[in-house]
Design a protein around this motif. Structure first.
Motif, PDB file in Angstrom:
ATOM      1  N   VAL A  72      -0.314  17.171   5.397  1.00 34.24           N
ATOM      2  CA  VAL A  72       0.106  15.826   5.419  1.00 34.24           C
ATOM      3  C   VAL A  72      -1.149  15.147   4.800  1.00 34.24           C
ATOM      4  O   VAL A  72      -2.203  15.217   5.302  1.00 34.24           O
ATOM      5  CB  VAL A  72       0.062  15.469   6.936  1.00 34.24           C
ATOM      6  CG1 VAL A  72       0.691  14.002   7.048  1.00 34.24           C
ATOM      7  CG2 VAL A  72       1.262  16.372   7.602  1.00 34.24           C
ATOM      8  N   LYS A  73      -0.682  14.159   3.783  1.00 36.69           N
ATOM      9  CA  LYS A  73      -1.351  13.456   3.231  1.00 36.69           C
ATOM     10  C   LYS A  73      -1.045  12.056   2.936  1.00 36.69           C
ATOM     11  O   LYS A  73      -0.095  11.584   2.201  1.00 36.69           O
ATOM     12  CB  LYS A  73      -1.758  13.845   1.603  1.00 36.69           C
ATOM     13  CG  LYS A  73      -2.201  15.465   1.619  1.00 36.69           C
ATOM     14  CD  LYS A  73      -2.478  15.896   0.416  1.00 36.69           C
ATOM     15  CE  LYS A  73      -2.898  17.236   0.238  1.00 36.69           C
ATOM     16  NZ  LYS A  73      -2.722  17.974  -0.917  1.00 36.69           N
ATOM     17  N   PHE A  74      -1.539  11.091   3.561  1.00 33.91           N
ATOM     18  CA  PHE A  74      -1.344   9.562   3.582  1.00 33.91           C
ATOM     19  C   PHE A  74      -2.307   8.999   2.487  1.00 33.91           C
ATOM     20  O   PHE A  74      -3.283   8.927   2.481  1.00 33.91           O
ATOM     21  CB  PHE A  74      -1.388   8.758   4.874  1.00 33.91           C
ATOM     22  CG  PHE A  74      -0.750   9.411   6.142  1.00 33.91           C
ATOM     23  CD1 PHE A  74       0.547   9.026   6.001  1.00 33.91           C
ATOM     24  CD2 PHE A  74      -1.143  10.334   6.799  1.00 33.91           C
ATOM     25  CE1 PHE A  74       1.430   9.655   7.002  1.00 33.91           C
ATOM     26  CE2 PHE A  74      -0.309  10.767   7.942  1.00 33.91           C
ATOM     27  CZ  PHE A  74       1.066  10.412   7.968  1.00 33.91           C
ATOM     28  N   MET A  75      -1.526   8.754   1.339  1.00 33.72           N
ATOM     29  CA  MET A  75      -2.457   8.368  -0.014  1.00 33.72           C
ATOM     30  C   MET A  75      -2.523   7.037  -0.420  1.00 33.72           C
ATOM     31  O   MET A  75      -3.173   6.464  -1.091  1.00 33.72           O
ATOM     32  CB  MET A  75      -1.580   9.142  -1.055  1.00 33.72           C
ATOM     33  CG  MET A  75      -1.642  10.655  -0.743  1.00 33.72           C
ATOM     34  SD  MET A  75      -0.496  11.682  -1.901  1.00 33.72           S
ATOM     35  CE  MET A  75      -1.515  11.690  -3.120  1.00 33.72           C
ATOM     36  N   ALA A  76      -1.539   6.021   0.631  1.00 33.64           N
ATOM     37  CA  ALA A  76      -1.508   4.610   0.182  1.00 33.64           C
ATOM     38  C   ALA A  76      -0.841   4.139   1.215  1.00 33.64           C
ATOM     39  O   ALA A  76      -0.006   4.404   2.079  1.00 33.64           O
ATOM     40  CB  ALA A  76      -0.487   4.281  -0.906  1.00 33.64           C
ATOM     41  N   LEU A  77      -1.463   2.678   1.620  1.00 31.16           N
ATOM     42  CA  LEU A  77      -0.749   2.094   2.730  1.00 31.16           C
ATOM     43  C   LEU A  77       0.382   1.485   2.632  1.00 31.16           C
ATOM     44  O   LEU A  77       0.510   0.867   1.416  1.00 31.16           O
ATOM     45  CB  LEU A  77      -1.824   0.962   3.328  1.00 31.16           C
ATOM     46  CG  LEU A  77      -3.189   1.303   3.872  1.00 31.16           C
ATOM     47  CD1 LEU A  77      -4.135   0.185   3.918  1.00 31.16           C
ATOM     48  CD2 LEU A  77      -3.134   2.033   5.054  1.00 31.16           C
ATOM     49  N   ILE A  78       1.283   1.580   3.314  1.00 31.97           N
ATOM     50  CA  ILE A  78       2.603   0.862   3.130  1.00 31.97           C
ATOM     51  C   ILE A  78       2.652  -0.448   3.895  1.00 31.97           C
ATOM     52  O   ILE A  78       2.822  -0.583   5.095  1.00 31.97           O
ATOM     53  CB  ILE A  78       3.776   2.044   3.563  1.00 31.97           C
ATOM     54  CG1 ILE A  78       3.814   3.346   2.848  1.00 31.97           C
ATOM     55  CG2 ILE A  78       5.142   1.071   3.342  1.00 31.97           C
ATOM     56  CD1 ILE A  78       4.554   4.197   3.613  1.00 31.97           C
ATOM     57  N   ASN A  79       2.678  -1.841   3.172  1.00 23.81           N
ATOM     58  CA  ASN A  79       2.692  -2.935   4.006  1.00 23.81           C
ATOM     59  C   ASN A  79       4.041  -3.326   3.688  1.00 23.81           C
ATOM     60  O   ASN A  79       4.677  -3.773   2.652  1.00 23.81           O
ATOM     61  CB  ASN A  79       1.557  -3.855   3.072  1.00 23.81           C
ATOM     62  CG  ASN A  79       1.752  -5.307   3.696  1.00 23.81           C
ATOM     63  OD1 ASN A  79       2.674  -5.712   4.313  1.00 23.81           O
ATOM     64  ND2 ASN A  79       0.513  -5.787   3.582  1.00 23.81           N
ATOM     65  N   PRO A  80       4.784  -3.642   4.835  1.00 22.75           N
ATOM     66  CA  PRO A  80       6.242  -3.913   4.748  1.00 22.75           C
ATOM     67  C   PRO A  80       6.557  -5.413   4.111  1.00 22.75           C
ATOM     68  O   PRO A  80       7.526  -5.683   3.596  1.00 22.75           O
ATOM     69  CB  PRO A  80       6.841  -3.913   6.035  1.00 22.75           C
ATOM     70  CG  PRO A  80       5.535  -4.249   6.784  1.00 22.75           C
ATOM     71  CD  PRO A  80       4.336  -3.475   6.110  1.00 22.75           C
ATOM     72  N   ASP A  81       5.472  -6.216   3.900  1.00 22.17           N
ATOM     73  CA  ASP A  81       5.590  -7.477   3.422  1.00 22.17           C
ATOM     74  C   ASP A  81       5.560  -7.369   1.896  1.00 22.17           C
ATOM     75  O   ASP A  81       6.122  -8.278   1.087  1.00 22.17           O
ATOM     76  CB  ASP A  81       4.481  -8.242   3.912  1.00 22.17           C
ATOM     77  CG  ASP A  81       4.579  -8.951   5.492  1.00 22.17           C
ATOM     78  OD1 ASP A  81       5.694  -8.892   5.784  1.00 22.17           O
ATOM     79  OD2 ASP A  81       3.580  -9.235   5.930  1.00 22.17           O
ATOM     80  N   LYS A  82       4.935  -6.375   1.307  1.00 25.47           N
ATOM     81  CA  LYS A  82       4.585  -6.188   0.140  1.00 25.47           C
ATOM     82  C   LYS A  82       5.563  -5.193  -0.596  1.00 25.47           C
ATOM     83  O   LYS A  82       6.292  -5.376  -1.556  1.00 25.47           O
ATOM     84  CB  LYS A  82       3.427  -5.914  -0.517  1.00 25.47           C
ATOM     85  CG  LYS A  82       2.049  -6.866   0.052  1.00 25.47           C
ATOM     86  CD  LYS A  82       0.736  -6.405  -0.266  1.00 25.47           C
ATOM     87  CE  LYS A  82      -0.206  -7.565   0.137  1.00 25.47           C
ATOM     88  NZ  LYS A  82      -1.471  -6.861   0.047  1.00 25.47           N
ATOM     89  N   THR A  83       5.965  -4.176   0.139  1.00 25.98           N
ATOM     90  CA  THR A  83       6.637  -3.078  -0.338  1.00 25.98           C
ATOM     91  C   THR A  83       7.639  -2.458   0.798  1.00 25.98           C
ATOM     92  O   THR A  83       7.339  -1.433   1.113  1.00 25.98           O
ATOM     93  CB  THR A  83       5.772  -1.905  -0.966  1.00 25.98           C
ATOM     94  OG1 THR A  83       4.927  -1.512   0.110  1.00 25.98           O
ATOM     95  CG2 THR A  83       5.054  -2.197  -2.392  1.00 25.98           C
TER      96      THR A  83
END
Length: 123
Positions: A72-83
């Motif tokens: 399990v590799k979380f590689m980038a933050l997922i911001n729902p406002d931006k993406t």
């Protein structure tokens, strides 16, 4: 759906044997983002893992429970406002009567946000 209204499946299609492509749209107004984190919303990793499980259940037509997670590799933050729009590639193998392995890559734009391999058993 465990978190009602958290996301919408906009596309779920079989690409080839055992390979699927999904597109989901996160609901940036969902209650979870008010606490995670105020003013700087970030999609919780456990919620991403739940989306993958729910898509796998839809594909297989059977309820599942997670037996294990690896790589399990979380590689980038997922911001729902931006993406808010995410593409998920799922590669499903195994036998529903024993264990099913799901490999996932989640991307937005040209950014890989998550890679994982989960093993599920039929619930």
């Amino acid at each position: 759906m465990l978190l009602k209204g958290f996301y919408t499946v906009e596309k779920l299609e079989k690409v080839s044997e055992g390979k699927y492509l999904a597109e989901v749209l996160l609901n940036r107004q969902h209650e979870i983002f008010k606490g995670h984190f105020p003013g700087n919303p970030v999609t919780p990793g456990v919620c991403m893992m739940q989306i993958i499980k729910e898509l796998s259940q839809e594909i297989l037509g059977s309820p599942l429970f997670m037996a294990s997670a690896s790589n399990v590799k979380f590689m980038a933050l997922i911001n729902p406002d931006k993406t808010p729009r995410l593409q998920l590639e799922l590669e499903i193998s195994g036998d529903l009567n024993s264990e099913v392995k799901v490999k996932n890559t989640t991307v937005f734009d040209d950014t890989v946000a998550l890679k994982l391999t989960n093993t599920y058993k039929k619930a």
